[in-house]
Design an enzyme around this catalytic site. Structure first.
Site, PDB file in Angstrom:
ATOM      1  N   ASN A  64     -30.952 -11.964  55.660  1.00 42.84           N
ATOM      2  CA  ASN A  64     -30.387 -13.300  55.440  1.00 42.84           C
ATOM      3  C   ASN A  64     -29.895 -13.330  53.990  1.00 42.84           C
ATOM      4  O   ASN A  64     -30.688 -13.471  53.067  1.00 42.84           O
ATOM      5  CB  ASN A  64     -31.493 -14.341  55.681  1.00 42.84           C
ATOM      6  CG  ASN A  64     -31.002 -15.756  55.485  1.00 42.84           C
ATOM      7  OD1 ASN A  64     -29.866 -15.986  55.063  1.00 42.84           O
ATOM      8  ND2 ASN A  64     -31.869 -16.708  55.784  1.00 42.84           N
ATOM      9  N   ARG A  66     -27.962 -13.100  59.510  1.00 44.11           N
ATOM     10  CA  ARG A  66     -27.736 -14.526  59.702  1.00 44.11           C
ATOM     11  C   ARG A  66     -26.403 -14.922  59.058  1.00 44.11           C
ATOM     12  O   ARG A  66     -26.139 -14.562  57.917  1.00 44.11           O
ATOM     13  CB  ARG A  66     -28.860 -15.310  59.027  1.00 44.11           C
ATOM     14  CG  ARG A  66     -28.604 -16.790  59.061  1.00 44.11           C
ATOM     15  CD  ARG A  66     -29.564 -17.514  58.163  1.00 44.11           C
ATOM     16  NE  ARG A  66     -29.328 -18.943  58.264  1.00 44.11           N
ATOM     17  CZ  ARG A  66     -29.530 -19.796  57.273  1.00 44.11           C
ATOM     18  NH1 ARG A  66     -29.978 -19.356  56.113  1.00 44.11           N
ATOM     19  NH2 ARG A  66     -29.302 -21.062  57.435  1.00 44.11           N
ATOM     20  N   HIS A  76     -28.977 -24.975  61.640  1.00 42.42           N
ATOM     21  CA  HIS A  76     -30.395 -24.693  61.922  1.00 42.42           C
ATOM     22  C   HIS A  76     -30.600 -24.312  63.395  1.00 42.42           C
ATOM     23  O   HIS A  76     -31.704 -24.452  63.928  1.00 42.42           O
ATOM     24  CB  HIS A  76     -31.305 -25.918  61.632  1.00 42.42           C
ATOM     25  CG  HIS A  76     -31.396 -26.300  60.200  1.00 42.42           C
ATOM     26  ND1 HIS A  76     -31.444 -27.610  59.805  1.00 42.42           N
ATOM     27  CD2 HIS A  76     -31.473 -25.563  59.077  1.00 42.42           C
ATOM     28  CE1 HIS A  76     -31.543 -27.675  58.485  1.00 42.42           C
ATOM     29  NE2 HIS A  76     -31.556 -26.440  58.016  1.00 42.42           N
ATOM     30  N   ARG A 122     -29.722 -33.973  49.479  1.00 41.12           N
ATOM     31  CA  ARG A 122     -28.526 -34.437  50.213  1.00 41.12           C
ATOM     32  C   ARG A 122     -28.771 -35.824  50.789  1.00 41.12           C
ATOM     33  O   ARG A 122     -29.864 -36.105  51.297  1.00 41.12           O
ATOM     34  CB  ARG A 122     -28.200 -33.468  51.349  1.00 41.12           C
ATOM     35  CG  ARG A 122     -27.558 -32.191  50.875  1.00 41.12           C
ATOM     36  CD  ARG A 122     -27.355 -31.211  52.020  1.00 41.12           C
ATOM     37  NE  ARG A 122     -28.151 -30.016  51.829  1.00 41.12           N
ATOM     38  CZ  ARG A 122     -28.405 -29.106  52.767  1.00 41.12           C
ATOM     39  NH1 ARG A 122     -27.920 -29.244  53.979  1.00 41.12           N
ATOM     40  NH2 ARG A 122     -29.148 -28.059  52.496  1.00 41.12           N
ATOM     41  N   GLU A 136     -37.258 -17.960  61.810  1.00 43.03           N
ATOM     42  CA  GLU A 136     -35.855 -17.667  62.094  1.00 43.03           C
ATOM     43  C   GLU A 136     -35.598 -16.165  62.127  1.00 43.03           C
ATOM     44  O   GLU A 136     -34.791 -15.684  62.920  1.00 43.03           O
ATOM     45  CB  GLU A 136     -34.959 -18.367  61.050  1.00 43.03           C
ATOM     46  CG  GLU A 136     -34.925 -19.874  61.291  1.00 43.03           C
ATOM     47  CD  GLU A 136     -34.451 -20.684  60.099  1.00 43.03           C
ATOM     48  OE1 GLU A 136     -35.210 -20.789  59.121  1.00 43.03           O
ATOM     49  OE2 GLU A 136     -33.333 -21.205  60.145  1.00 43.03           O
TER      50      GLU A 136
END
Ligand code: ADP
Length: 399
Positions: free
Chosen positions: A10, A87, A176, A237, A381
């Protein structure tokens, strides 16, 4: 020969996260992180079983970090790698599942870069560097967006003129996906179903946060949209705001779009609301000491999460359970309790004693007897990417 090995990579703009996994085994043989690349204190950390090690990367670029992985892989891999799984954040509308990387796939990742300018170029650099280092192994990509390609148009279209969609790819994509996919599979196994089976609401709560409605292994709607800014309150965010806010800031404060982008992505969310921190653990501690901003930030975070989950419920024919994951979802009993307290309309009721006593990092069910299931599922993940990479090899052998 024992079960196959897959290396999962990743790659971000200044870091590379990696895991060497054996098929069907829960714990990775080796996992680690190269971070602060391109700075004087770039390091490579790795862990194998209980042993942890760190080296400095003198010339800390992606190529150096990737080359430093080679001797480690040689040390821990007892057979050749079957695949390297990568990823990539944005696959646009091109991909609904994992892909063996070839020129066509690389061109498509490049084409999606304007939709994820911070992520896709870094992901691509990781792929190109790894392909030079691991030359004998098939490279496979898993996209964060791919799981959500099952959303119907009513969920993914914005109420904007059609040509913005048809000619400029403006639509909701969702992110996600690897995590929402993994935790729903785990939740179905934990509740005695086939992998993926069931009607689930998921809340992935890390630094970025998103919610999702999943029916029998398919994403039907999710809170993130064209970019990972839409939807929930996150660390820095804002999540959803009135789109007119932009024009208001231009007219009243004279701000330009770069200033507004910074505001919404880096200065808002938990950090902006609390005036203290983007880190939920710190906010939970500050709230306990009476910090008013921390209390407000957690309150807004949980209420807006519950409101999003309630909205997503309309995509499902029934509700089999609610799943919490990500650093906050897995570790904060307070966030889980406050969120579920707003969802009584679905019959959801948390067992506070089980919620409070669930050991960190462990999966468990935390609902009262008459409630639909409420589950905590640690996400993985890398494991999902590894498994998807190997199953792609089974369906489309590359040798
Ligand atoms: P990322 O999205 O970067 O992978 P993580 O999934 O690791 O992030 O989640 C990071 C968030 O999890 C941070 O806000 C952190 O404070 C929060 N977190 C971790 N442990 C706890 C805890 N014990 N209580 C509350 N929040 C926690």
């Amino acid at each position: 020969m024992s079960s196959r090995l897959v290396l999962v990579i990743n790659c971000g703009s200044s870091s590379i996260k990696f895991a060497l996994r054996r098929e069907g085994v829960d714990e990775p043989l080796l996992s680690g992180l190269a971070e602060r690349l391109y700075s004087d204190n770039a390091t490579l950390n790795w862990q194998a079983g209980d042993s942890k090690q760190q080296i400095n990367l003198a010339d800390g670029e992606h190529t150096t970090a990737m080359a430093s992985l080679l001797p480690l892989i040689d040390e821990y891999a007892d057979q050749p790698l079957s695949a390297v799984g990568h990823r990539v954040v944005h696959g646009g509308e091109h991909f609904t599942c994992a892909q063996v990387i070839d020129d066509r796939v690389i061109t498509a990742i490049r084409a999606s870069a304007p939709l994820a300018p911070l992520h896709n170029p870094a992901n691509l650099m990781g792929i190109e560097t790894a392909m030079k280092v691991f030359t004998e192994t098939p490279h496979i990509v898993v996209f964060d967006t791919a799981f959500h390609q099952s959303m119907p148009p009513r969920a993914y279209r914005y109420a904007l003129p059609e040509e913005l969609y048809t000619q400029h790819s403006v639509r909701r994509y969702g992110f996600h996906g690897t995590s929402h996919h993994y935790v729903t599979n785990q939740a179905s196994l934990m509740t005695g179903r086939q992998p993926g089976e069931g009607a689930w609401l998921t809340a992935h709560l890390g630094n970025g946060c998103s919610s999702c409605a999943v029916l029998d292994g398919k994403s039907l709607d999710t809170s993130m949209g064209l970019t990972p800014l839409e939807g929930l309150v996150m660390g820095t965010r804002s999540g959803d705001v009135d789109p007119n806010l932009h024009f208001h800031l231009v007219r009243t404060l004279g701000w330009d779009f770069l200033r507004i982008e910074k505001l919404l992505n880096r200065e808002s969310g938990l950090l902006g609301l609390s005036g203290l921190s983007n880190d939920m653990r710190q906010l939970v501690e500050a709230r306990a000491e009476g910090h008013v901003g921390a209390e407000l930030a957690i309150d807004v975070f949980c209420y807006r999460l519950a409101r999003s989950l309630a909205g997503l419920a309309v995509a499902l024919p029934r509700l089999d359970g609610l799943i919490f994951t990500g650093g906050i979802g897995e570790n904060s009993a307070l966030v889980r309790e406050l969120t579920v307290s707003h969802l009584g309309i679905f019959g959801l009721q948390i067992d506070t004693q089980r919620n409070d006593s669930l050991p960190r990092g462990q999966a468990g069910t935390i609902q009262m007897p008459d409630s639909p299931a409420i589950l905590v599922v640690p996400t993985d993940e890398e494991r999902q990417i590894g498994e998807e990479s190997l199953s792609l090899l089974d369906s489309a052998p590359t040798h």
